[in-house]
Design a protein around this motif. Structure first.
Motif, PDB file in Angstrom:
ATOM      1  N   LEU A  28      41.646  31.983 103.824  1.00  0.00           N
ATOM      2  CA  LEU A  28      41.098  32.100 105.106  1.00  0.00           C
ATOM      3  C   LEU A  28      39.587  31.709 104.902  1.00  0.00           C
ATOM      4  O   LEU A  28      39.316  30.987 105.713  1.00  0.00           O
ATOM      5  CB  LEU A  28      41.500  33.224 105.855  1.00  0.00           C
ATOM      6  N   VAL A  29      39.238  32.505 103.831  1.00  0.00           N
ATOM      7  CA  VAL A  29      37.795  32.134 103.763  1.00  0.00           C
ATOM      8  C   VAL A  29      36.982  30.488 103.287  1.00  0.00           C
ATOM      9  O   VAL A  29      36.235  30.324 103.752  1.00  0.00           O
ATOM     10  CB  VAL A  29      37.084  33.196 102.518  1.00  0.00           C
ATOM     11  N   TRP A  30      38.163  30.090 103.148  1.00  0.00           N
ATOM     12  CA  TRP A  30      37.902  28.297 102.984  1.00  0.00           C
ATOM     13  C   TRP A  30      37.535  27.954 104.152  1.00  0.00           C
ATOM     14  O   TRP A  30      36.657  26.893 104.130  1.00  0.00           O
ATOM     15  CB  TRP A  30      39.076  27.763 102.489  1.00  0.00           C
ATOM     16  N   LEU A  31      37.840  28.439 105.425  1.00  0.00           N
ATOM     17  CA  LEU A  31      36.923  28.033 106.597  1.00  0.00           C
ATOM     18  C   LEU A  31      35.402  28.180 106.453  1.00  0.00           C
ATOM     19  O   LEU A  31      34.714  27.201 107.151  1.00  0.00           O
ATOM     20  CB  LEU A  31      37.644  28.714 107.893  1.00  0.00           C
ATOM     21  N   THR A  32      34.977  29.151 106.057  1.00  0.00           N
ATOM     22  CA  THR A  32      33.616  29.292 105.698  1.00  0.00           C
ATOM     23  C   THR A  32      33.170  28.417 104.443  1.00  0.00           C
ATOM     24  O   THR A  32      31.979  27.638 104.700  1.00  0.00           O
ATOM     25  CB  THR A  32      33.400  30.646 105.542  1.00  0.00           C
ATOM     26  N   SER A  33      33.893  28.717 103.538  1.00  0.00           N
ATOM     27  CA  SER A  33      33.577  28.007 102.259  1.00  0.00           C
ATOM     28  C   SER A  33      33.501  26.196 102.412  1.00  0.00           C
ATOM     29  O   SER A  33      32.626  25.619 101.801  1.00  0.00           O
ATOM     30  CB  SER A  33      34.246  28.041 101.145  1.00  0.00           C
ATOM     31  N   ALA A  34      34.349  25.829 103.090  1.00  0.00           N
ATOM     32  CA  ALA A  34      34.436  24.233 103.364  1.00  0.00           C
ATOM     33  C   ALA A  34      33.193  23.834 104.117  1.00  0.00           C
ATOM     34  O   ALA A  34      32.794  22.462 103.681  1.00  0.00           O
ATOM     35  CB  ALA A  34      35.836  23.886 104.214  1.00  0.00           C
ATOM     36  N   ALA A  35      32.537  24.490 104.726  1.00  0.00           N
ATOM     37  CA  ALA A  35      31.337  23.979 105.647  1.00  0.00           C
ATOM     38  C   ALA A  35      30.135  24.450 104.243  1.00  0.00           C
ATOM     39  O   ALA A  35      29.056  23.673 104.227  1.00  0.00           O
ATOM     40  CB  ALA A  35      30.938  24.804 106.897  1.00  0.00           C
ATOM     41  N   PHE A  36      30.061  25.619 103.836  1.00  0.00           N
ATOM     42  CA  PHE A  36      29.064  25.958 102.822  1.00  0.00           C
ATOM     43  C   PHE A  36      28.752  25.252 101.743  1.00  0.00           C
ATOM     44  O   PHE A  36      27.590  24.883 101.534  1.00  0.00           O
ATOM     45  CB  PHE A  36      29.453  27.558 102.255  1.00  0.00           C
ATOM     46  N   VAL A  37      29.862  24.543 101.139  1.00  0.00           N
ATOM     47  CA  VAL A  37      29.645  23.570 100.048  1.00  0.00           C
ATOM     48  C   VAL A  37      28.789  22.466 100.299  1.00  0.00           C
ATOM     49  O   VAL A  37      27.833  22.039  99.434  1.00  0.00           O
ATOM     50  CB  VAL A  37      31.314  23.184  99.470  1.00  0.00           C
ATOM     51  N   PRO A  38      29.230  21.577 101.194  1.00  0.00           N
ATOM     52  CA  PRO A  38      28.381  20.536 101.730  1.00  0.00           C
ATOM     53  C   PRO A  38      26.989  20.871 102.216  1.00  0.00           C
ATOM     54  O   PRO A  38      25.877  20.261 101.678  1.00  0.00           O
ATOM     55  CB  PRO A  38      29.177  19.676 102.696  1.00  0.00           C
ATOM     56  N   ILE A  39      26.847  22.050 102.797  1.00  0.00           N
ATOM     57  CA  ILE A  39      25.511  22.313 103.149  1.00  0.00           C
ATOM     58  C   ILE A  39      24.706  22.532 102.205  1.00  0.00           C
ATOM     59  O   ILE A  39      23.575  22.260 102.133  1.00  0.00           O
ATOM     60  CB  ILE A  39      25.495  23.675 104.335  1.00  0.00           C
ATOM     61  N   PRO A  77      45.451  18.629 113.671  1.00  0.00           N
ATOM     62  CA  PRO A  77      46.537  19.653 113.592  1.00  0.00           C
ATOM     63  C   PRO A  77      46.696  20.537 112.322  1.00  0.00           C
ATOM     64  O   PRO A  77      46.930  21.779 112.552  1.00  0.00           O
ATOM     65  CB  PRO A  77      47.678  18.777 113.923  1.00  0.00           C
ATOM     66  N   SER A  78      46.603  20.105 111.426  1.00  0.00           N
ATOM     67  CA  SER A  78      46.966  20.722 109.895  1.00  0.00           C
ATOM     68  C   SER A  78      45.620  21.352 109.354  1.00  0.00           C
ATOM     69  O   SER A  78      44.449  21.025 109.825  1.00  0.00           O
ATOM     70  CB  SER A  78      47.467  19.615 109.143  1.00  0.00           C
ATOM     71  N   TRP A  79      45.978  22.468 108.638  1.00  0.00           N
ATOM     72  CA  TRP A  79      44.929  23.358 107.928  1.00  0.00           C
ATOM     73  C   TRP A  79      43.910  22.386 107.068  1.00  0.00           C
ATOM     74  O   TRP A  79      42.834  22.633 107.062  1.00  0.00           O
ATOM     75  CB  TRP A  79      45.494  24.493 107.131  1.00  0.00           C
ATOM     76  N   PRO A  80      44.732  21.711 106.135  1.00  0.00           N
ATOM     77  CA  PRO A  80      43.847  20.758 105.291  1.00  0.00           C
ATOM     78  C   PRO A  80      42.884  20.068 105.946  1.00  0.00           C
ATOM     79  O   PRO A  80      41.631  19.771 105.763  1.00  0.00           O
ATOM     80  CB  PRO A  80      44.658  20.021 104.396  1.00  0.00           C
ATOM     81  N   MET A  81      43.503  19.340 107.076  1.00  0.00           N
ATOM     82  CA  MET A  81      42.526  18.535 108.028  1.00  0.00           C
ATOM     83  C   MET A  81      41.368  19.252 108.466  1.00  0.00           C
ATOM     84  O   MET A  81      40.316  18.680 108.676  1.00  0.00           O
ATOM     85  CB  MET A  81      43.233  17.579 109.088  1.00  0.00           C
ATOM     86  N   VAL A  82      41.777  20.410 109.075  1.00  0.00           N
ATOM     87  CA  VAL A  82      40.716  21.341 109.736  1.00  0.00           C
ATOM     88  C   VAL A  82      39.456  21.710 108.868  1.00  0.00           C
ATOM     89  O   VAL A  82      38.350  21.513 108.999  1.00  0.00           O
ATOM     90  CB  VAL A  82      41.197  22.590 110.196  1.00  0.00           C
ATOM     91  N   LEU A  83      40.012  21.899 107.592  1.00  0.00           N
ATOM     92  CA  LEU A  83      38.792  22.094 106.258  1.00  0.00           C
ATOM     93  C   LEU A  83      38.036  20.819 105.932  1.00  0.00           C
ATOM     94  O   LEU A  83      36.745  21.093 105.856  1.00  0.00           O
ATOM     95  CB  LEU A  83      39.662  22.789 105.152  1.00  0.00           C
ATOM     96  N   ALA A  84      38.543  19.570 105.897  1.00  0.00           N
ATOM     97  CA  ALA A  84      37.929  18.512 105.813  1.00  0.00           C
ATOM     98  C   ALA A  84      37.033  18.409 107.049  1.00  0.00           C
ATOM     99  O   ALA A  84      35.908  17.731 106.755  1.00  0.00           O
ATOM    100  CB  ALA A  84      38.754  17.412 105.698  1.00  0.00           C
ATOM    101  N   ALA A  85      37.297  18.723 108.179  1.00  0.00           N
ATOM    102  CA  ALA A  85      36.351  18.718 109.388  1.00  0.00           C
ATOM    103  C   ALA A  85      35.294  19.509 109.175  1.00  0.00           C
ATOM    104  O   ALA A  85      34.096  18.991 109.596  1.00  0.00           O
ATOM    105  CB  ALA A  85      37.153  18.623 110.711  1.00  0.00           C
ATOM    106  N   ARG A  86      35.457  20.774 108.566  1.00  0.00           N
ATOM    107  CA  ARG A  86      34.400  21.385 108.497  1.00  0.00           C
ATOM    108  C   ARG A  86      33.327  21.015 107.561  1.00  0.00           C
ATOM    109  O   ARG A  86      32.228  21.355 107.412  1.00  0.00           O
ATOM    110  CB  ARG A  86      35.102  23.087 107.919  1.00  0.00           C
ATOM    111  N   ALA A  87      33.940  20.322 106.231  1.00  0.00           N
ATOM    112  CA  ALA A  87      33.130  19.780 105.520  1.00  0.00           C
ATOM    113  C   ALA A  87      32.149  18.846 106.059  1.00  0.00           C
ATOM    114  O   ALA A  87      31.137  18.925 105.776  1.00  0.00           O
ATOM    115  CB  ALA A  87      33.846  19.260 104.314  1.00  0.00           C
ATOM    116  N   VAL A  88      32.920  17.818 106.967  1.00  0.00           N
ATOM    117  CA  VAL A  88      31.845  17.103 107.824  1.00  0.00           C
ATOM    118  C   VAL A  88      30.831  17.683 108.443  1.00  0.00           C
ATOM    119  O   VAL A  88      29.549  17.323 108.490  1.00  0.00           O
ATOM    120  CB  VAL A  88      32.785  15.993 108.641  1.00  0.00           C
TER     121      VAL A  88
END
Length: 515
Positions: A28-39, A77-88
């Motif tokens: 679940l913490v990937w929701l945070t990390s997915a944005a942290f990494v590119p920032i 819809p899917s969790w991996p796509m949400v994580l990719a959107a958070r990275a954007v």
């Protein structure tokens, strides 16, 4: 910061409700990390390019990318796509953060810049406050994805507001290419280290290999920066006095603030509070952050940036100690939460001033990018550490994991306070130098006098070059008062005592420059 707060609320909601489908906290913490990494990976480069190619231009690009990523987070819809959107979204935020503060500092006179940093920092607390105040209702009524809707709307409004910002100018010749290779190497190195930190428990030894690869990439980026005409890393920034100390303090602040930001909602949700009440309990913390950060702009004139950092670290550590003694929500627990907000509110402007104001005006965006990058890398460390310690506590009891995480926050507060204290002891007044404040009236007198002398020197120069006396006789007449003071100025040139407007100013080693 509203977006970051929405992420922490969403992680807590997904962990303690069926919406998370039973996923472990590390996933679940990937929701945070997915944005942290590119920032974290793009902040330094984005700040550098904002200084070179125009701050408003980089801010607009960042807002466009951020809003696009937010729309994708709401709809995919899917969790991996949400994580990719958070990275954007993270990539867009990396451009927004340094450009926004640099626009402010570049348009304000020097005496107002500390206040601007304080207001910019208090806006972070305001973002947390608004999201916490309305986030519980949004999540309860529309689900966890609705937490990201307000930042999308705000981003769209800010895009419209950018029309009224000063356009700025590019400092790079039209045909000069930026250091793209250096930018990619730097981004890859930071992304790799943040990824290794975030997944250290899941990947084990592989995280150590990733850290080694990140070090190699960073060395390559620094080597490229030394060779390129327009490098992605401004190496001169790291030679500025005090910048490295501020960078280290900012890293520690990232570890502490993001660790606490992750810990607070998890603590309340574990006690059985519904999401709406969790948001209400966190609201006083955000109010304290916003108010204290604003007041920090006034207090810093007496304490200095490192005095403000020391004060914030002491308050944060003491509040965590009080929270450790609580086993259920009480008034003492609420007071500790407010204390954490006060400490974070003091640390935010203190660390920002300690780094940004050491740079030259044309380096402001680069300094902000490097400083916030440090904070985000520290934040990745803080989130990963809290997640690991909650699942593997070193203290016993029903709240052993949360208590262990709080104990680590106390230790980090002590480290930040110690660093600030050492820096204060190394300040100029601790080594025998004296800081001199010259009244504005005297500086105006000096400027007028020097301008007159310069004009008379320009009039005398042609006569000396041709060996003739100018026709205008009073062009060579230096007023008696200035002619009388000239020997005194020459006599005092090597002395630690200077005369300015009839007032003697003395320093221990002589006054080599006026500020």
């Amino acid at each position: 910061m509203a977006d970051t707060t929405a992420t922490t609320l969403a992680v807590g909601l997904l962990r303690h409700t069926d919406a998370g489908n039973g996923m472990p906290l590390n996933d679940l913490v990937w929701l945070t990390s997915a944005a942290f990494v590119p920032i974290a990976s793009l902040l330094a480069t984005a700040g550098r390019w904002a200084d070179l190619f125009g701050r408003r231009r980089v801010l607009v690009i960042g807002l466009l990318v951020f809003v696009a990523g937010g729309i994708a987070t709401l709809t995919l819809p899917s969790w991996p796509m949400v994580l990719a959107a958070r990275a954007v979204q993270g990539a867009g935020a990396a451009a927004m953060i340094p450009a926004s503060l640099a626009v402010l500092l570049g348009e304000l006179p020097e005496q107002q810049r500390r206040g601007a940093i304080a207001l910019w920092s208090s806006a972070s607390g305001l973002g947390c406050l608004l999201m916490q105040a309305g986030g519980g209702w949004l999540a309860t009524a529309f689900g966890w994805r609705a937490l990201f809707a307000p930042v999308v709307v705000t981003g769209a409004l800010l895009l419209v507001a950018c029309v009224w910002l000063p356009p700025g100018t590019s400092r790079v010749p039209a045909r000069t290419r930026p250091d793209m290779l250096g930018a990619w190497l730097l981004a890859a190195s930071i992304a790799t280290i943040v990824l290794a930190i975030s997944k250290i428990t899941a990947w084990g030894v592989n995280s150590a290999w990733l850290a080694c690869a990140a070090l190699v990439l960073l060395v390559a980026a620094l080597g490229q920066a030394r060779r390129h005409r327009v490098p992605a890393i401004d190496l001169t920034l790291w030679r500025r006095p005090g910048f490295s100390w501020g960078w280290l303090a900012t890293w520690g602040f990232g570890v502490l603030s993001y660790g606490l930001l992750t810990l607070q909602p998890l603590y309340l949700l574990q006690l059985g509070f519904p999401m709406l009440e969790v948001a209400l309990w966190l609201t006083p913390t955000s109010v304290a952050v916003a108010v204290t950060a604003w007041l920090g702009g006034k207090v810093v004139r007496k304490l200095g940036p490192y005095g403000l950092i020391y004060l914030g670290a002491a308050v944060c550590g003491g509040s965590c100690v009080v929270a450790l003694a609580q086993t259920s929500p009480t008034l003492w627990g609420l007071a500790a939460s407010v204390g954490v907000g006060i400490g974070v509110g003091a640390l935010a402007p203190g660390t920002s001033m300690a780094t940004t104001l050491t740079a030259q005006p044309h380096q402001y965006a680069s300094a902000v990018g490097a400083a916030v990058m440090s904070r985000m890398v520290g934040g990745a460390v803080g989130v990963a550490t809290v997640s690991v310690i909650i699942d593997h506590p070193f203290m016993t009891g029903p709240m052993g994991g949360l208590a262990s995480a709080l104990a680590v926050c106390v230790a980090v507060s002590v480290l930040i306070g110690s660093l600030a204290l050492v820096k204060m002891l190394r300040m100029p007044y601790a080594t025998g130098e004296v800081m001199v404040l010259v009244p504005r009236r005297m500086l105006l007198e000096l400027r007028t006098t020097l301008a007159t002398v310069a004009a008379e020197a320009d009039a005398l120069l042609p006569a000396h070059q041709t060996g003739e006396r100018p026709a205008n006789s009073h062009a060579t007449a230096i007023p008696t008062q200035r002619r009388a003071t000239a020997p005194a100025m020459r006599a005092n040139a090597g002395s630690p005592t200077r005369t300015l407007g009839g007032t003697l100013v003395r320093s221990s080693e002589g006054l080599s420059s006026w500020q």
